[in-house]
Design an enzyme around this catalytic site. Structure first.
Site, PDB file in Angstrom:
ATOM      1  N   HIS A 113     -35.568 -15.747 -38.306  1.00 43.66           N
ATOM      2  CA  HIS A 113     -35.552 -16.572 -39.514  1.00 43.66           C
ATOM      3  C   HIS A 113     -34.731 -17.839 -39.267  1.00 43.66           C
ATOM      4  CE1 HIS A 113     -35.150 -17.590 -43.817  1.00 43.66           C
ATOM      5  NE2 HIS A 113     -33.884 -17.852 -43.523  1.00 43.66           N
ATOM      6  N   GLU A 114     -33.580 -17.677 -38.625  1.00 42.62           N
ATOM      7  CA  GLU A 114     -32.748 -18.845 -38.301  1.00 42.62           C
ATOM      8  C   GLU A 114     -33.438 -19.730 -37.266  1.00 42.62           C
ATOM      9  OE1 GLU A 114     -30.372 -19.543 -40.150  1.00 42.62           O
ATOM     10  OE2 GLU A 114     -30.271 -17.593 -41.160  1.00 42.62           O
ATOM     11  N   HIS A 117     -35.621 -22.042 -38.995  1.00 43.59           N
ATOM     12  CA  HIS A 117     -34.948 -23.248 -39.494  1.00 43.59           C
ATOM     13  C   HIS A 117     -34.857 -24.315 -38.402  1.00 43.59           C
ATOM     14  CE1 HIS A 117     -33.928 -21.985 -43.468  1.00 43.59           C
ATOM     15  NE2 HIS A 117     -33.233 -20.931 -43.068  1.00 43.59           N
ATOM     16  N   HIS A 121     -36.473 -28.105 -38.522  1.00 46.47           N
ATOM     17  CA  HIS A 121     -35.732 -29.330 -38.246  1.00 46.47           C
ATOM     18  C   HIS A 121     -36.446 -30.174 -37.199  1.00 46.47           C
ATOM     19  CE1 HIS A 121     -32.361 -32.049 -37.887  1.00 46.47           C
ATOM     20  NE2 HIS A 121     -32.249 -31.785 -36.600  1.00 46.47           N
TER      21      HIS A 121
END
Length: 250
Positions: A113-114, A117, A121
Site C-alpha cells: 500500500h505504501e 503511494h 507520486h
C-alpha cells in the site's frame, strides 16, 4: 407528545438546529473512530498468515518499486506498529517493525500500500499531488490559528455574539475547513494506493485467497480515514453553524 417535541424543535432557528445536530453526532462518530482503529489491529492480526511467496514485506515492496522503475526510492525500517508511511519529499518508504521483516499477508499488504503511494507520486496522481501541496498550508493554519482557537475556547471567549468570539469562529472555520479539505483529498489517495497494491500483488505475489485477505486489512485501514474526514467535517459544520448564528444576530 410528538407534536410537542416537533414544536420544541422548530422553536429553534435553522442554524441553531444545525449546531445541535452536529453536537449530537460527535459521540457516535468518536465511538466509530475507536471501533475503526480496533478493527484495523484485529484484522491485521487475523490476517497475519504466512504468504506462499515466502518473501518479506520489504522484499515484496522493493520488487514492486523496481517493477515500476522506482529504483531510487529507499526502504527503511522504523519503530512502532503500523507506523508505515511514504515520504515524497525524501522519496523514502518507511516500514514499521511489525511489517518490515514479516512474511505475513497482512504485513505485505500494508507495505505494498505504501509502495502504491510511491507509484502515485511518480505518476503525479492528481489527488496525491494536491494532498502534498496542502500539507504546508494545513500546517501553517494549525501552527498559527489552532492555538488561538484553543485558548479562546478554554477561556470561554468563543461566543458568536462578541467580536473576539467571531474572530475565533472564523479561525475555526479556516482551520477545520482546511482539515476537512485535506481529509477529503486523502480519501481517493488512500483508496487508489490500495487499488495499486492489490493489482501488483494479484499479478505477481498473491493467490486470489491471499489477495482477499490483504484487501480486508487495507479496507479496515481505509475506514479510519473515512471517520477522520467525517470528524473534520463535523468540526467545520460546528463553526459554520456558529458563524450563521452570529450573522443572524446581526
Amino acid at each position: 407528545m410528538l407534536e410537542i417535541l416537533r414544536d420544541f424543535w422548530y422553536g429553534f432557528t435553522p442554524e441553531y438546529r444545525l449546531y445541535l445536530v452536529v453536537i449530537a453526532l460527535f459521540i457516535p462518530l468518536t465511538i466509530a473512530g475507536v471501533i475503526a482503529q480496533i478493527k484495523v489491529n484485529s484484522t491485521f492480526n487475523k490476517c497475519a498468515v504466512r504468504a506462499d511467496c515466502g518473501l518479506t514485506a520489504a522484499e515484496v515492496a522493493r520488487r514492486i518499486l523496481d517493477q515500476n522503475g522506482l529504483y531510487k526510492t529507499k526502504i527503511v525500517r522504523i519503530s512502532g506498529h503500523l507506523t508505515d508511511n511514504f515520504n515524497p519529499t525524501t522519496n523514502t518508504l518507511s516500514l514499521s517493525q511489525s511489517v518490515y521483516g514479516s512474511t505475513s499477508i497482512s504485513a505485505i499488504g500494508v507495505a505494498c500500500h505504501e509502495a502504491g503511494h510511491a507509484i502515485q507520486h511518480d505518476k503525479k496522481f492528481v489527488f496525491s499531488s494536491l494532498r502534498l501541496k496542502l500539507v504546508p498550508v494545513v500546517n501553517f493554519a494549525n501552527r498559527l490559528l489552532f492555538p488561538l482557537l484553543l485558548i479562546g475556547m478554554l477561556l470561554g471567549f468563543a461566543s458568536p455574539y462578541t467580536t473576539v468570539g467571531r474572530v475565533l469562529i472564523w479561525a475555526g472555520v479556516v482551520v477545520f475547513g482546511l482539515s476537512m479539505l485535506f481529509s477529503l483529498v486523502t480519501l481517493p489517495t488512500e483508496f487508489d494506493a490500495s487499488r495499486r497494491a492489490q493489482k501488483e500483488l494479484k499479478a505477481s505475489f498473491f493467490s486470489s485467497e491471499e489477495a482477499a485477505m490483504s484487501r480486508k486489512v487495507l479496507t479496515a485501514a481505509a475506514m479510519t480515514y473515512v471517520v477522520s474526514f467525517l470528524m473534520s467535517l463535523l468540526q467545520f459544520l460546528r463553526f459554520f453553524a456558529l458563524l450563521l448564528m452570529a450573522r443572524n444576530r446581526d
